[in-house]
Write an enzyme that holds these catalytic residues in place. Sequence first.
Site, mmCIF file in Angstrom:
data_model
loop_
_atom_site.group_PDB
_atom_site.id
_atom_site.type_symbol
_atom_site.label_atom_id
_atom_site.label_comp_id
_atom_site.label_asym_id
_atom_site.label_seq_id
_atom_site.Cartn_x
_atom_site.Cartn_y
_atom_site.Cartn_z
ATOM 1 N N PHE A 136 52.268 42.763 44.146
ATOM 2 C CA PHE A 136 51.427 43.345 45.197
ATOM 3 C C PHE A 136 50.035 42.733 45.106
ATOM 4 O O PHE A 136 49.377 42.817 44.070
ATOM 5 C CB PHE A 136 51.316 44.871 45.080
ATOM 6 C CG PHE A 136 50.470 45.451 46.189
ATOM 7 C CD1 PHE A 136 51.023 45.707 47.441
ATOM 8 C CD2 PHE A 136 49.118 45.690 46.001
ATOM 9 C CE1 PHE A 136 50.233 46.209 48.478
ATOM 10 C CE2 PHE A 136 48.330 46.195 47.034
ATOM 11 C CZ PHE A 136 48.885 46.454 48.271
ATOM 12 N N ASP A 223 45.908 38.073 38.886
ATOM 13 C CA ASP A 223 45.395 39.229 39.616
ATOM 14 C C ASP A 223 45.267 40.402 38.645
ATOM 15 O O ASP A 223 46.251 41.031 38.276
ATOM 16 C CB ASP A 223 46.372 39.558 40.761
ATOM 17 C CG ASP A 223 45.958 40.771 41.577
ATOM 18 O OD1 ASP A 223 45.027 41.482 41.154
ATOM 19 O OD2 ASP A 223 46.579 41.007 42.632
ATOM 20 N N LYS A 252 39.208 47.275 42.013
ATOM 21 C CA LYS A 252 39.460 48.667 41.608
ATOM 22 C C LYS A 252 38.443 49.238 40.589
ATOM 23 O O LYS A 252 37.427 49.771 40.991
ATOM 24 C CB LYS A 252 40.892 48.821 41.114
ATOM 25 C CG LYS A 252 41.896 48.696 42.263
ATOM 26 C CD LYS A 252 43.258 49.290 41.950
ATOM 27 C CE LYS A 252 44.085 49.464 43.205
ATOM 28 N NZ LYS A 252 44.935 48.333 43.559
#
Length: 399
Positions: A136, A223, A252
């Site tokens: 993702f 990532d 995040k």
Amino acid sequence: MNAALKPVASPHVMNTYGRLPIAMSHGRGCRLWDTNGKEYLDALGGIAVNTLGHGHPKLVPALQDQIAKLIHSSNYYHVPDQEKLAQMLVERSGMTNVFFCSTGLEANEAALKLARKYGHDKGIERPEIVVYEKAFHGRSIATLSATGNPKVQAGFGPLVEGFIRVPLNDIEALKKATVGNPNVVAVFFETIQGEGGVNPMRAQYLQDVRALCDQRDWLLMIDEVQCGMGRTGKWFAHQWAGIVPDVMPLAKGLGSGVPIGAVVAGPKAANIFQPGNHGTTFGGNPLAMRAGVETIRIMEEDGLLENAARVGAHLRARLEKSLGGHPGLKEIRGQGLMIGVELNKPCGVLTQRACDAGLLLSVTADSVIRMVPPLIMTTAEADEVADILLPLIHAFLAE
Ligand SMILES: *Cc1c(COP(=O)(O)O)cnc(C)c1O
């Protein structure tokens, strides 16, 4: 179970999330209170965002000070805290330069652009990037194309081309998928897949991919939007394997709730972008930068890396002790305060049941209970998480 706790849509907000019919009012530490005064223990952390929990006594005054001084000034001028945060990230990653943006998908989008330009600069006109099953990377057209989930992609074709997809942890499959292909420029993955179900890349695989990227002159792009920023007990999850990537998107947890993203680059990727190649209006603004600087400073002052490792191991041990050997348990995965409990059947309903019982978490990849709490969580709070969650799981598996 409270029958009211079913997703309900709002009249004027686009229906992009199945939202539970509650609204959070305020928080303190690992606790949140909704507008009805009900208290929750937060094992979700705003989806791995609230690194310092809620209302942190050191973060709040710093952000108040920054809001009063300057929120935004534009990238037409230097932003001193950009330079400070870049230096902090460089020192902790062993890399060299940083681009700032505001979200995870933007950080990944920048990484994909870096990889393509890296190829074009070498004379490769149709660069290709290796991506992974169950990955993702976000919901922009390019990042959803890199994502390995048909549900995320459905309805948004044509997808961006130039991706080669391979399975996790299989170096031979990676070699086979790229054999004799001169257009490959980069390999791109999450050290521990988040949305895909808390699926870790093995240390040996990370080392093998690092070596292959060096050998083939590809960029290794990792990532760390979800698994980075101390969550696993090291600053970045790939550091457990002793490797350094060429490109590392972050977001995040980097700003403890203030929107922020970053792409950290090593020497191979640090000078690919030149003025005019890339940019974003909000990226690197003084408020977000202050949030990043203070997050890292407070994490170090309060020993939160060690805390994440210790409390995460404790919570995991509790889960393993109670669920180990149960035929309904597939696997408990993750590291530090990124924990996935995979059951042998879809368990989305546990999100609502846990919420009803005063515990916030999420279920991802249909059957994986995911916990990514604030890194300030105490052992006592982790015990409380286990005390609420374990009976719910046992009851669910007995149905
Ligand atoms: C959440 C996430 C993203 C996307 O971040 P946004 O801020 O939602 O755009 C990208 N990659 C990973 C690994 C993520 O967990």
